[in-house]
Write an enzyme that holds these catalytic residues in place. Structure first.
Site, mmCIF file in Angstrom:
data_model
loop_
_atom_site.group_PDB
_atom_site.id
_atom_site.type_symbol
_atom_site.label_atom_id
_atom_site.label_comp_id
_atom_site.label_asym_id
_atom_site.label_seq_id
_atom_site.Cartn_x
_atom_site.Cartn_y
_atom_site.Cartn_z
ATOM 1 N N TRP A 1 -34.710 -104.978 7.607
ATOM 2 C CA TRP A 1 -33.531 -104.139 7.788
ATOM 3 C C TRP A 1 -33.267 -103.121 6.681
ATOM 4 O O TRP A 1 -32.254 -102.459 6.689
ATOM 5 C CB TRP A 1 -32.309 -105.062 7.911
ATOM 6 C CG TRP A 1 -32.299 -106.193 6.905
ATOM 7 C CD1 TRP A 1 -32.776 -107.458 7.121
ATOM 8 C CD2 TRP A 1 -31.852 -106.170 5.550
ATOM 9 N NE1 TRP A 1 -32.642 -108.222 5.973
ATOM 10 C CE2 TRP A 1 -32.072 -107.462 4.994
ATOM 11 C CE3 TRP A 1 -31.263 -105.181 4.742
ATOM 12 C CZ2 TRP A 1 -31.737 -107.788 3.681
ATOM 13 C CZ3 TRP A 1 -30.930 -105.514 3.431
ATOM 14 C CH2 TRP A 1 -31.169 -106.796 2.925
ATOM 15 N N LYS B 1 -41.528 -105.697 16.587
ATOM 16 C CA LYS B 1 -40.215 -106.364 16.597
ATOM 17 C C LYS B 1 -39.419 -105.958 15.354
ATOM 18 O O LYS B 1 -39.750 -106.354 14.240
ATOM 19 C CB LYS B 1 -40.391 -107.888 16.583
ATOM 20 C CG LYS B 1 -39.078 -108.620 16.773
ATOM 21 C CD LYS B 1 -39.135 -110.063 16.298
ATOM 22 C CE LYS B 1 -38.628 -110.257 14.895
ATOM 23 N NZ LYS B 1 -37.212 -109.933 14.691
ATOM 24 N N PRO B 2 -38.350 -105.184 15.531
ATOM 25 C CA PRO B 2 -37.506 -104.864 14.373
ATOM 26 C C PRO B 2 -36.614 -106.044 14.015
ATOM 27 O O PRO B 2 -36.522 -107.023 14.755
ATOM 28 C CB PRO B 2 -36.664 -103.688 14.885
ATOM 29 C CG PRO B 2 -36.576 -103.900 16.366
ATOM 30 C CD PRO B 2 -37.850 -104.584 16.783
ATOM 31 N N SER C 1 -39.495 -111.383 3.740
ATOM 32 C CA SER C 1 -39.405 -112.266 2.573
ATOM 33 C C SER C 1 -40.666 -113.122 2.400
ATOM 34 O O SER C 1 -41.433 -113.329 3.352
ATOM 35 C CB SER C 1 -38.197 -113.182 2.739
ATOM 36 O OG SER C 1 -38.381 -113.984 3.880
ATOM 37 N N ALA D 1 -40.657 -116.306 1.976
ATOM 38 C CA ALA D 1 -40.486 -117.540 2.765
ATOM 39 C C ALA D 1 -40.939 -117.328 4.211
ATOM 40 O O ALA D 1 -41.664 -118.172 4.772
ATOM 41 C CB ALA D 1 -39.020 -117.984 2.725
ATOM 42 N N GLU E 1 -46.417 -107.922 3.628
ATOM 43 C CA GLU E 1 -45.741 -107.148 2.574
ATOM 44 C C GLU E 1 -44.459 -107.901 2.256
ATOM 45 O O GLU E 1 -43.511 -107.888 3.049
ATOM 46 C CB GLU E 1 -45.411 -105.746 3.072
ATOM 47 C CG GLU E 1 -46.637 -104.955 3.470
ATOM 48 C CD GLU E 1 -46.271 -103.560 3.953
ATOM 49 O OE1 GLU E 1 -45.282 -102.986 3.468
ATOM 50 O OE2 GLU E 1 -46.973 -103.055 4.826
ATOM 51 N N CYS F 1 -37.953 -103.209 -1.636
ATOM 52 C CA CYS F 1 -38.857 -104.223 -2.195
ATOM 53 C C CYS F 1 -39.335 -103.814 -3.577
ATOM 54 O O CYS F 1 -39.497 -104.639 -4.455
ATOM 55 C CB CYS F 1 -40.031 -104.444 -1.255
ATOM 56 S SG CYS F 1 -40.887 -102.915 -0.833
HETATM 57 P P1 NAD Z 1 -36.823 -111.990 6.654
HETATM 58 O O1 NAD Z 1 -38.129 -112.435 6.144
HETATM 59 O O2 NAD Z 1 -35.740 -112.969 6.836
HETATM 60 O O3 NAD Z 1 -36.961 -111.241 8.055
HETATM 61 C C1 NAD Z 1 -37.887 -110.201 8.268
HETATM 62 C C2 NAD Z 1 -38.268 -110.194 9.728
HETATM 63 O O4 NAD Z 1 -38.903 -111.428 10.071
HETATM 64 C C3 NAD Z 1 -37.124 -110.038 10.715
HETATM 65 O O5 NAD Z 1 -37.534 -109.185 11.761
HETATM 66 C C4 NAD Z 1 -36.903 -111.462 11.218
HETATM 67 O O6 NAD Z 1 -36.310 -111.502 12.501
HETATM 68 C C5 NAD Z 1 -38.324 -111.961 11.252
HETATM 69 N N1 NAD Z 1 -38.472 -113.422 11.189
HETATM 70 C C6 NAD Z 1 -37.598 -114.348 10.721
HETATM 71 N N2 NAD Z 1 -38.137 -115.584 10.806
HETATM 72 C C7 NAD Z 1 -39.385 -115.437 11.301
HETATM 73 C C8 NAD Z 1 -40.449 -116.333 11.586
HETATM 74 N N3 NAD Z 1 -40.361 -117.648 11.367
HETATM 75 N N4 NAD Z 1 -41.613 -115.819 12.058
HETATM 76 C C9 NAD Z 1 -41.750 -114.507 12.251
HETATM 77 N N5 NAD Z 1 -40.776 -113.610 12.022
HETATM 78 C C10 NAD Z 1 -39.601 -114.070 11.547
HETATM 79 O O7 NAD Z 1 -36.365 -110.770 5.756
HETATM 80 P P2 NAD Z 1 -35.325 -110.712 4.572
HETATM 81 O O8 NAD Z 1 -35.368 -111.934 3.721
HETATM 82 O O9 NAD Z 1 -34.057 -110.269 5.067
HETATM 83 O O10 NAD Z 1 -36.078 -109.512 3.778
HETATM 84 C C11 NAD Z 1 -35.934 -109.241 2.430
HETATM 85 C C12 NAD Z 1 -37.293 -109.324 1.778
HETATM 86 O O11 NAD Z 1 -38.225 -108.354 2.280
HETATM 87 C C13 NAD Z 1 -37.215 -109.057 0.303
HETATM 88 O O12 NAD Z 1 -37.896 -110.094 -0.332
HETATM 89 C C14 NAD Z 1 -37.953 -107.745 0.120
HETATM 90 O O13 NAD Z 1 -38.535 -107.566 -1.135
HETATM 91 C C15 NAD Z 1 -38.975 -107.827 1.195
HETATM 92 N N6 NAD Z 1 -39.541 -106.513 1.481
HETATM 93 C C16 NAD Z 1 -40.873 -106.300 1.216
HETATM 94 C C17 NAD Z 1 -41.441 -105.048 1.431
HETATM 95 C C18 NAD Z 1 -42.877 -104.780 1.101
HETATM 96 O O14 NAD Z 1 -43.404 -103.806 1.607
HETATM 97 N N7 NAD Z 1 -43.521 -105.573 0.275
HETATM 98 C C19 NAD Z 1 -40.664 -104.016 1.941
HETATM 99 C C20 NAD Z 1 -39.325 -104.259 2.210
HETATM 100 C C21 NAD Z 1 -38.773 -105.525 1.965
#
Ligand code: NAD
Length: 480
Positions: free
Chosen positions: A152, A176-177, A228, A230, A249, A283
């Site tokens: 997001w 999937k956004p 993330s 995780a 990423e 990030c």
């Molecule tokens: P998140 O990991 O919770 O969610 C990201 C996406 O994954 C969403 O679309 C979500 O619906 C989906 N998702 C959730 N559970 C899932 C599962 N079990 N399997 C597959 N998809 C699933 O994202 P967040 O924690 O809100 O994001 C923040 C993190 O993203 C920060 O750590 C940031 O640094 C990182 N980030 C990395 C980059 C990069 O290019 N390295 C860029 C932007 C953000």
């Protein structure tokens, strides 16, 4: 005007098998500048995913037969269509994500630019050997259906390179956004529906379960994920039974190191921009700032001044530098981090340290001095506008502490001595290292992290080849 009125009457739909379709249910998308409902997004079930994957597989032979040039033409048609709808995309992006409209416009422009730059790259067969009666080449074949999952913070600029890498290389995509910011990507789906053969582009605004279904789906060859650590770990585990290819990423805890010879007044506003742009929700934002002892106090004062000069407000307000935090959960997390940091003995909060007393999810950008490792603000990724400024004894001390992290996305060194800065930057254990700069890598450069910050490189020729499988082809040398 927050953008809500403009989109209230619009029905957002998935793009599946070439058709714009309603969801199985709807869920609300919140405008973070007001905390109120912006629009409804369509939800999705497993049947929709199966339909999208089946349509993608059926469309692949025709798409692959078109070759790179025809696929580039289709993608450049998408670029022109994006440019024609740029203002709609930007206002919607600000409304759902919160960022200042100027930055939303820039995100759309950079997305369009990424299409041109990435499709200018060439993937050619490589001649490995001609010897005796044999000719051996390395060729690249498409993978199949790519599952792309975004989050997001920069939803448009995350979606476009994933879409281009998949399609240009002869794959189809199910994109999937994040359910927190699905709307701009769904509008992209409306635009793409007019351009690509049915099934090649599928955009489905499923929620978290949908991402998990994608990472186990036997018809999906690769997951290209941003989010993330995780979630990246969960995807790796659930992709194992089908041996899906992965580009991950993930998170970062980028360090910037400021040496004693640094130009304090010139660098402070630039450091603050690289830490607080998009409310720190990047990030590769600066998340730990190491400053040599000799200039620590004047640097903290200059950072504080630069932070206090920032205008905070809704992304639609003129002249705003920093918008709201994107969502309630992240807002609550950051408030808790501010509270926890304030309670630490000896820590100085020189500016900010609280949420704003207004509707929406606004946090005052915060500078925290006299803090060190062993605190959550330094050791974890804050992903918000709260910057720890850490005193260090020397450049070597700073470098050792910067590298002592499970993350390794980006890093930078700030100094008047470019040669020394370059030597130090090259020792940072990161995917990107800068001198006197941080953030804003060109849209076609390789992007990714080391250690837990990810696997693989996105964009660039490396990112394209990660959407293909290398094949050695050895054939008898043809006479003449
Ligand atoms: P998140 O990991 O919770 O969610 C990201 C996406 O994954 C969403 O679309 C979500 O619906 C989906 N998702 C959730 N559970 C899932 C599962 N079990 N399997 C597959 N998809 C699933 O994202 P967040 O924690 O809100 O994001 C923040 C993190 O993203 C920060 O750590 C940031 O640094 C990182 N980030 C990395 C980059 C990069 O290019 N390295 C860029 C932007 C953000």
């Amino acid at each position: 005007m927050t953008g809500a009125t403009h989109w209230a009457g619009h029905t957002f739909r998935h793009l599946i098998a070439g058709e714009l379709v309603a969801g199985t249910h709807v869920y609300p998308v919140i405008n973070p500048a007001t905390g109120t409902n912006l629009a409804d997004a369509p939800g999705a079930d497993h049947i929709m995913l199966d339909r999208a994957v089946a349509a993608a597989q059926a469309a692949l032979p025709g798409w692959q037969a078109q070759g790179f040039d025809a696929r580039r033409d289709a993608l450049l048609t998408l670029k022109a269509a994006i440019e024609a709808r740029a203002e709609d995309l930007a206002t919607l992006l600000t409304a759902e994500q919160g960022k200042p409209l100027v930055q939303a416009r820039d995100e759309i422009t950079r997305g369009a630019e990424a299409i041109a730059k990435m499709t200018a790259l060439k993937i050619e067969p490589e001649l490995l050997d001609v010897s005796g009666d044999k000719r051996t080449e390395l060729v690249y074949r498409p993978l199949g259906v790519i599952g792309a999952i975004t989050l997001w913070n920069v939803p448009f600029l995350l979606a476009i390179p994933k879409l281009v890498s998949a399609l240009y290389c002869g794959n189809a995509i199910v994109l999937k956004p994040s359910p927190l910011t699905p709307l701009t990507t769904l509008l992209l789906g409306e635009i793409a529906a007019e351009i690509f053969p049915p099934g090649i582009v599928n955009i489905i605004a499923g929620e978290a379960d949908f991402g998990a279904w994608m990472s186990t789906h036997p018809g999906i060859a690769k997951i290209n994920f941003t989010g993330s650590v995780a979630t990246g770990q969960k995807i790796m585990a659930s992709a194992a039974p089908t041996l899906k290819r992965l580009t991950l990423e993930l998170g970062g805890n980028d360090a910037a190191i400021v040496l004693a010879d640094a130009d304090i007044d010139a660098f402070a506003p630039r450091l603050i921009n690289a830490a607080f742009k998009n409310s720190g929700q990047i990030c590769q934002a600066i998340k730990r700032l190491y400053v040599e002892d000799a200039i620590y106090e004047p640097m903290v004062a200059a950072l504080t001044k630069a932070t206090e000069a920032l205008k905070i407000g809704a992304g639609t307000e003129p002249g705003v530098d920093i918008g709201p935090i994107q969502n309630q959960m992240q807002f609550d997390r950051l408030k808790a981090l501010q509270d926890e940091t304030r309670a630490l003995p000896e820590v100085r909060i020189t500016t900010g340290g609280h949420a704003l007393n207004r509707a929406g999810y606004f946090i005052a950008p915060t500078i925290v001095a006299d803090i060190a490792e062993g605190t959550r603000l330094v050791d974890e990724e804050q992903f918000g506008p709260i910057l720890p400024v850490i005193r260090c004894a020397s450049a070597e001390d700073a470098l050792m502490r910067a590298n002592d992290s499970p993350f390794g996305l980006g890093g930078s060194v700030w100094t008047a001595d470019i040669a020394r800065g370059t030597a130090l930057a090259q020792r940072m254990e990161t995917g990107v290292a800068w001198v006197n700069h941080h953030l804003g890598l060109a849209v076609d450069f390789p992007f990714g992290g080391v250690k837990t910050s990810g696997i693989g490189r996105a964009k660039s020729i490396l990112g394209l080849k990660a959407h293909m499988e290398a094949q050695v082809v050895q054939v008898p040398e043809m006479p003449g």
